[in-house]
Design a protein around this motif. Structure first.
Motif, mmCIF file in Angstrom:
data_model
loop_
_atom_site.group_PDB
_atom_site.id
_atom_site.type_symbol
_atom_site.label_atom_id
_atom_site.label_comp_id
_atom_site.label_asym_id
_atom_site.label_seq_id
_atom_site.Cartn_x
_atom_site.Cartn_y
_atom_site.Cartn_z
ATOM 1 N N ASN A 38 22.735 66.727 26.608
ATOM 2 C CA ASN A 38 21.279 66.931 26.498
ATOM 3 C C ASN A 38 20.589 67.597 27.595
ATOM 4 N N GLU A 39 19.222 67.788 27.610
ATOM 5 C CA GLU A 39 18.578 68.566 28.822
ATOM 6 C C GLU A 39 18.514 67.580 30.004
ATOM 7 N N ALA A 40 18.440 66.307 29.902
ATOM 8 C CA ALA A 40 17.992 65.506 30.821
ATOM 9 C C ALA A 40 19.376 65.422 31.856
ATOM 10 N N TYR A 41 20.516 65.510 31.255
ATOM 11 C CA TYR A 41 21.761 65.562 31.884
ATOM 12 C C TYR A 41 21.946 66.840 32.791
ATOM 13 N N CYS A 42 21.809 67.822 31.921
ATOM 14 C CA CYS A 42 21.845 69.022 32.541
ATOM 15 C C CYS A 42 20.894 69.390 33.783
ATOM 16 N N GLU A 43 19.596 68.805 33.575
ATOM 17 C CA GLU A 43 18.629 68.954 34.874
ATOM 18 C C GLU A 43 19.122 68.037 35.882
ATOM 19 N N PHE A 44 20.058 67.087 35.672
ATOM 20 C CA PHE A 44 20.629 66.301 36.978
ATOM 21 C C PHE A 44 21.797 66.839 37.346
ATOM 22 N N LEU A 45 22.397 67.836 36.586
ATOM 23 C CA LEU A 45 23.500 68.316 37.063
ATOM 24 C C LEU A 45 23.243 69.527 37.761
ATOM 25 N N GLY A 46 21.935 70.155 37.589
ATOM 26 C CA GLY A 46 21.651 71.527 38.180
ATOM 27 C C GLY A 46 22.159 72.687 37.206
ATOM 28 N N THR A 47 22.410 72.513 36.053
ATOM 29 C CA THR A 47 22.714 73.625 35.038
ATOM 30 C C THR A 47 21.773 73.381 33.954
ATOM 31 N N THR A 48 22.357 74.317 32.815
ATOM 32 C CA THR A 48 21.411 74.660 31.550
ATOM 33 C C THR A 48 22.345 73.953 30.345
ATOM 34 N N VAL A 49 21.882 73.852 29.238
ATOM 35 C CA VAL A 49 22.704 73.310 28.151
ATOM 36 C C VAL A 49 23.831 74.519 27.731
ATOM 37 N N ASP A 50 23.160 75.696 27.622
ATOM 38 C CA ASP A 50 23.977 76.896 27.436
ATOM 39 C C ASP A 50 25.127 77.232 28.201
ATOM 40 N N LYS A 51 24.959 76.889 29.607
ATOM 41 C CA LYS A 51 26.071 77.081 30.469
ATOM 42 C C LYS A 51 27.068 76.053 30.392
ATOM 43 N N ALA A 52 26.581 74.647 29.768
ATOM 44 C CA ALA A 52 27.490 73.697 29.820
ATOM 45 C C ALA A 52 28.355 73.619 28.706
ATOM 46 N N MET A 53 27.775 73.913 27.606
ATOM 47 C CA MET A 53 28.440 73.837 26.217
ATOM 48 C C MET A 53 29.956 74.576 26.129
ATOM 49 N N LYS A 54 30.483 73.987 25.269
ATOM 50 C CA LYS A 54 32.248 74.466 25.076
ATOM 51 C C LYS A 54 32.894 74.588 26.219
ATOM 52 N N ARG A 55 32.650 74.007 27.205
ATOM 53 C CA ARG A 55 33.549 74.204 28.619
ATOM 54 C C ARG A 55 34.141 72.798 28.805
ATOM 55 N N PRO A 56 35.096 72.749 29.458
ATOM 56 C CA PRO A 56 35.925 71.489 29.895
ATOM 57 C C PRO A 56 34.967 70.702 30.584
ATOM 58 N N VAL A 57 34.992 69.226 30.259
ATOM 59 C CA VAL A 57 34.119 68.656 30.873
ATOM 60 C C VAL A 57 34.119 68.228 32.457
ATOM 61 N N GLN A 58 35.503 68.427 33.228
ATOM 62 C CA GLN A 58 35.926 68.354 34.461
ATOM 63 C C GLN A 58 35.188 69.460 35.286
ATOM 64 N N GLU A 59 35.021 70.633 34.527
ATOM 65 C CA GLU A 59 34.298 71.803 35.289
ATOM 66 C C GLU A 59 32.916 71.652 35.338
ATOM 67 N N VAL A 60 31.959 70.730 34.500
ATOM 68 C CA VAL A 60 30.668 70.773 34.475
ATOM 69 C C VAL A 60 30.390 69.656 35.369
ATOM 70 N N ILE A 61 31.069 68.600 35.262
ATOM 71 C CA ILE A 61 30.503 67.076 35.697
ATOM 72 C C ILE A 61 31.739 66.785 36.743
ATOM 73 N N GLU A 62 31.299 66.724 38.162
ATOM 74 C CA GLU A 62 32.094 66.515 39.133
ATOM 75 C C GLU A 62 32.537 64.886 38.767
ATOM 76 N N ASN A 63 33.925 64.694 39.280
ATOM 77 C CA ASN A 63 34.521 63.426 39.292
ATOM 78 C C ASN A 63 34.571 62.780 37.842
ATOM 79 N N THR A 64 34.425 63.514 36.964
ATOM 80 C CA THR A 64 34.383 62.914 35.530
ATOM 81 C C THR A 64 35.741 62.457 35.128
ATOM 82 N N ARG A 65 35.397 61.487 34.242
ATOM 83 C CA ARG A 65 36.703 60.896 33.519
ATOM 84 C C ARG A 65 36.568 60.797 32.177
#
Length: 468
Positions: A38-65
């Motif tokens: 959602n947009e709230a998460y993207c705003e928190f991460l400093g990215t956009t929904v379009d840039k985050a979609m369809k990408r491996p989660v560890q490339e978008v969210i630091e230290n994710t599990r």
């Protein structure tokens, strides 16, 4: 009733609902690929929904599990997640559809420790507020005295106390009779504290202190909008607050006739109806009443309902006035001094023998309440640790002189000083008024009640005797 299914909500609505959510949300498939964020998460991460979609989660969210949870199916609740130079609080849930692990859902509850602390602070304030009101209600509606607080060894008092203890375990109504200030409320507290209802509320209400037009709503409560100024949401009455416990109606003799009829119906039906309400609510209370008035005389005069009187007068306890238990005065006075010492931060206060003698000599029209007021006055003017006659109010100090001036001295008849009867009566009347005012803390209306005269008459006598 219409059942709304998730299928009935348009997809763009659902997306907007998720975007408006206070939490930051991300969804990955079984391989850890982001399929929704959602947009709230993207705003928190400093990215956009379009840039985050369809990408491996560890490339978008630091230290994710998230990619680990989507494979193992093991939830991670309230986990500390270091990201963007701060620690956020995250939840990671496996996404299981039709019994199959298909991915994972992640939410960020607090994006930094400060936000968590703010949330905890708000919750803590609410918890403390709730605890405060709960404690206040519990302390307000619990008995504060027991039979050990009823002081005295005189025969009439011991008989009243023994009867009260014996009937305390009963469920029957109790009528406490006695002059103002004799301790009727202490008896009521003690009966409840020793009863099978002691774990439940003890709710006292003074029928004389509540305006007639408010008494019904105070006793039985009211519904939302029952009258102008009614509290939003309505209010519980004292009978509901006392449910399973005891309700103490003090000054029952001052209850208006119209309210007596409603009270009788409650005692008969064991249910109440709030003002403005349409349904009856069952209540289970034991009723204790008290009055300093002659209810039997009031029944004869048509001022008190006979059927209600018999309902209340199941067990009658008459509490003797202080003038009929003078041997208890010293013991009561010492107990009151202990109580007053704590209130005024004094220690080792004693009563001289002369003071005790003067206290025992007085007739105490205001009973124990008057005695307590006298002792409080003494402690306020005390310049040491021993209460002496000069610390007593003038009307107590002068009583011995008045007695000497009005009683013939048989040892010396020729020198006996006898005042005219009119003067003697006037002096006695003045002393009685001063004593009543002291017992009533200067309240002239209450003093008039104690003296059983009208308020206008009392004002006139105060003017005649120059009593301020």
């Amino acid at each position: 009733m219409v059942n709304v299914r998730i299928d009935d909500i348009p997809l763009n609505w659902l997306e907007e609902i998720l975007n408006l959510s206070a939490e930051r949300i991300v969804v990955t498939d079984r391989d850890g690929i982001i399929i929704y964020i959602n947009e709230a998460y993207c705003e928190f991460l400093g990215t956009t929904v379009d840039k985050a979609m369809k990408r491996p989660v560890q490339e978008v969210i630091e230290n994710t599990r998230m990619h680990i949870v989507s494979r193992t199916g093991q939830a991670e609740i309230a986990a500390v997640h270091h990201i963007n130079g701060s620690e956020m609080i995250a939840n990671r849930f496996p996404l299981i559809v039709s019994g199959e692990l298909v991915g994972a859902v992640g939410t960020v509850m607090f994006k930094n420790p400060e936000e968590l602390q703010l949330y905890k602070s708000k919750i803590q304030n609410l918890v403390e507020e709730l605890k405060y009101y709960k404690t206040r209600e519990e302390s307000e509606f619990t008995s504060k005295y027991s039979f050990s607080d009823l002081i005295g060894t005189s025969r009439p008092f011991m008989e009243a106390k023994a009867l009260a203890e014996r009937i305390s375990v009963s469920q029957s109504a109790v009528l406490l009779l006695g002059e103002s200030g004799t301790g009727k409320e202490l008896f009521a507290h003690s009966i409840h504290a020793n009863s099978l209802r002691s774990a439940y509320p003890f709710v006292p209400i003074n029928c004389a202190s509540i305006p007639e037009h408010l008494l019904e709503s105070e006793l039985f409560g009211y519904e939302d909008g029952a009258f102008t100024g009614a509290k939003k949401g309505g209010k519980k009455g004292h009978f509901q607050l006392a449910n399973r416990g005891t309700i103490f109606l003090d000054e029952i003799g001052d209850m208006p006739l119209a309210m007596q009829s409603k009270l009788l119906r409650v005692l008969q039906d064991k249910e109440i109806q709030a003002v403005g309400g349409q349904k009856s609510v069952p209540v289970d209370v034991r009723i204790i009443t008290a009055t300093n008035r002659d209810l039997e005389k009031m029944v004869d005069e048509g001022k008190f309902r006979q059927d209600l009187y018999y309902r209340l007068n199941v067990i009658k306890i008459e509490i003797p006035p202080l003038r009929k238990r003078k041997e208890d005065i010293e013991q009561i006075a010492l107990k009151l001094v202990e109580k007053l010492e704590k209130r005024f931060h004094r220690k080792s206060v004693r009563l001289s023998q002369e003071v005790i003698r003067l206290l025992q000599q007085h007739s105490w029209p205001g009973n124990i309440r008057e005695l307590e007021n006298v002792l409080e006055r003494c402690i306020n003017v005390l310049d040491g640790n021993v209460v002496m006659p000069n610390h007593l109010p003038l009307y107590l100090r002068d009583q011995e002189t008045a007695l000497f001036d009005t009683v013939p001295q048989h040892a010396n008849p020729a020198g006996t000083k006898i005042k005219p009867l009119k003067e003697t009566i006037a002096e006695a009347e003045k002393q009685a008024i001063l004593a009543a005012l002291a017992a009533a803390d200067g309240n002239r209306q209450e003093a008039a009640k104690l003296l059983d005269i009208g308020k206008t008459s009392l004002y006139e006598k105060c003017r005649i005797y120059s009593i301020k």
